[in-house]
Scaffold this active site. Structure first.
Site, PDB file in Angstrom:
ATOM      1  N   GLU A 205       0.851  -1.194   0.000  1.00  0.00           N
ATOM      2  CA  GLU A 205       0.000   0.000   0.000  1.00  0.00           C
ATOM      3  C   GLU A 205       0.888   1.246   0.000  1.00  0.00           C
ATOM      4  O   GLU A 205       2.051   1.188   0.396  1.00  0.00           O
ATOM      5  CB  GLU A 205      -0.836   0.046   1.285  1.00  0.00           C
ATOM      6  CG  GLU A 205      -1.717  -1.154   1.522  1.00  0.00           C
ATOM      7  CD  GLU A 205      -2.943  -1.157   0.640  1.00  0.00           C
ATOM      8  OE1 GLU A 205      -3.381  -0.067   0.243  1.00  0.00           O
ATOM      9  OE2 GLU A 205      -3.431  -2.255   0.327  1.00  0.00           O
ATOM     10  N   ASP A 216      -0.011  -6.763  10.220  1.00  0.00           N
ATOM     11  CA  ASP A 216      -0.773  -7.786   9.494  1.00  0.00           C
ATOM     12  C   ASP A 216      -0.387  -9.186   9.994  1.00  0.00           C
ATOM     13  O   ASP A 216      -1.253 -10.017  10.274  1.00  0.00           O
ATOM     14  CB  ASP A 216      -0.496  -7.643   7.986  1.00  0.00           C
ATOM     15  CG  ASP A 216      -1.189  -8.704   7.162  1.00  0.00           C
ATOM     16  OD1 ASP A 216      -2.406  -8.576   6.944  1.00  0.00           O
ATOM     17  OD2 ASP A 216      -0.528  -9.684   6.768  1.00  0.00           O
ATOM     18  N   LYS A 220      -2.635 -12.158  12.186  1.00  0.00           N
ATOM     19  CA  LYS A 220      -2.740 -13.573  11.811  1.00  0.00           C
ATOM     20  C   LYS A 220      -2.271 -14.477  12.950  1.00  0.00           C
ATOM     21  O   LYS A 220      -2.829 -15.549  13.173  1.00  0.00           O
ATOM     22  CB  LYS A 220      -1.944 -13.826  10.529  1.00  0.00           C
ATOM     23  CG  LYS A 220      -2.618 -13.141   9.335  1.00  0.00           C
ATOM     24  CD  LYS A 220      -1.721 -13.004   8.134  1.00  0.00           C
ATOM     25  CE  LYS A 220      -2.473 -12.356   6.982  1.00  0.00           C
ATOM     26  NZ  LYS A 220      -1.605 -11.977   5.876  1.00  0.00           N
TER      27      LYS A 220
END
Ligand SMILES: NC(=O)c1ccc[n+]([C@@H]2O[C@H](COP(=O)([O-])OP(=O)(O)OC[C@H]3O[C@@H](n4cnc5c(N)ncnc54)[C@H](OP(=O)(O)O)[C@@H]3O)[C@@H](O)[C@H]2O)c1
Length: 338
Positions: A205, A216, A220
């Site tokens: 991004e 991120d 997870k």
């Protein structure tokens, strides 16, 4: 379905193409009765046809559809008022407060609907509470697209390793950072150059913090820890270091030892779940290149089991949504037989 972006559109493509095939194979005939996005909704209680779903991909906003459009109808109202068995929640991730997905998911549970989501935000912030709320409302909650995209990491651990005991998990769970580290070590470019390349290729991004600072991967890790290791943790419980400080010098030194540096998410029996750059042997099956993801489950009986695959992508992640819908369908069918 709530959210009609990359994943949402891929889900409709797969479902439209697979109606007949899956119907024959599994007695599974899902109908999409409503799609809500940020501007409103389309609703057809009899099911939106494959042709309509295809046409909606070009309709902006979808709620301007002359037959089934409901301009400005909010997703929450759609979830509450439309008769449906499952809500597929595929809105953008938000790790500050989990919204809008958190409200969509809780509304679905409270109105007796099962939920399939690919959105990590609500899970990272409130997974123990959400799984409890789903149980309390007697509905199912599935999220296999949140970890590994289309690669069935959660199912593999939960179902295939069910007879074993998982002692530890280590994974490369973020394709963007893996691409950057691979570029740095193989092509000897700096972190900044590799990040710019990743942005040009659409892997990163414009605001890359979610990936490069390890958020991120940490999301997870939370999902794996709760779902596979029965830990009741949220994002704040994960020790997190990103890859901004990984230098070419450190990669060179690691290379002299036959190793490289990867961003690893890890959970073991006792210690705190963590995300940090770690040296691993280039010969380790976990040591995958480019945007690939990989995960190793260390088990009591079967030793180490490693799964490798693509961690993201519209069709891949939509495949995970279909897998979750089928899983819910199987549970409900079994219950009816009993
Ligand atoms: N793409 C992947 O490869 C991938 C892989 C694994 C997981 N995921 C996760 O799956 C989710 C969806 O990803 P994506 O790539 O499909 O994202 P996306 O292309 O940005 O699509 C998100 C959709 O949600 C809509 N939306 C935003 N706010 C909304 C609201 N309040 N109510 C209803 N709809 C709203 C957006 O509308 P506007 O466009 O009008 O804002 C857009 O249609 C994300 O949580 C992502 O992290 C994605």
């Amino acid at each position: 379905m709530v959210g009609y972006g990359v994943v949402g559109k891929s889900v409709t493509t797969i479902l439209a193409g697979r109606y007949a095939e899956k119907g024959r194979e599994y007695g599974f005939n899902p109908k999409i009765v409503a799609i809500a996005d940020i501007d409103g909704a389309v609703i057809n209680p009899r099911g939106l046809s494959p042709e309509k779903l295809e046409a909606l991909k070009q309709t902006r906003p979808i709620s301007s559809d002359s037959e089934f459009g409901h301009p400005e109808m909010a997703a929450q109202e759609v979830i509450e008022s439309v008769e449906a068995e499952v809500v597929v929640e595929v809105t953008p991730v938000n790790i500050k407060n989990g919204e809008p997905a958190l409200s969509h998911i809780t509304k679905a549970f409270k109105t007796g609907k099962h939920v399939v989501t690919t959105n990590k935000g609500p899970l990272a912030l409130a997974m123990p509470a959400l799984t409890e709320l789903a149980e309390y409302n007697n509905v199912h909650f599935r999220f296999s697209g949140t970890v590994g995209g289309g690669t069935p990491m959660l199912e593999f651990a939960k179902r295939c390793l069910a007879g074993d005991r998982i002692l530890a998990i280590r994974g490369i769970l973020n394709g963007t950072t893996n691409y950057i580290l691979t570029e740095m070590s193989q092509n000897r470019v700096t972190f900044q150059q590799a990040l710019t390349n990743a942005q040009k290729l659409g892997y990163a991004e414009a605001e890359p913090s979610m990936d490069v600072d390890g958020f991120d991967t940490a999301c997870k890790v939370v999902i794996l820890a709760n779902w596979i290791m029965n830990k009741k943790i949220t994002l704040k419980d994960v020790d997190r270091t990103g890859i901004r400080e990984v230098s070419l010098h450190a990669l060179d030194e690691a290379s002299k030892r036959g190793n490289t540096i990867k961003l690893i998410g890890s959970i073991d029996g006792g210690g705190k779940p963590a995300v940090k750059p770690m040296e691993i042997a280039k010969s380790n099956p976990l040591c995958v290149s480019g945007v690939l993801n990989a995960i190793t489950f260390s088990t009591e009986f079967a030793g180490e089991q490693t799964l490798v695959g693509r961690g993201a992508g519209g069709p891949e992640t939509a495949g995970a949504v279909l897998r979750d819908l089928l899983a819910i369908r199987h549970i409900l069918a079994d219950r009816m037989l009993r």
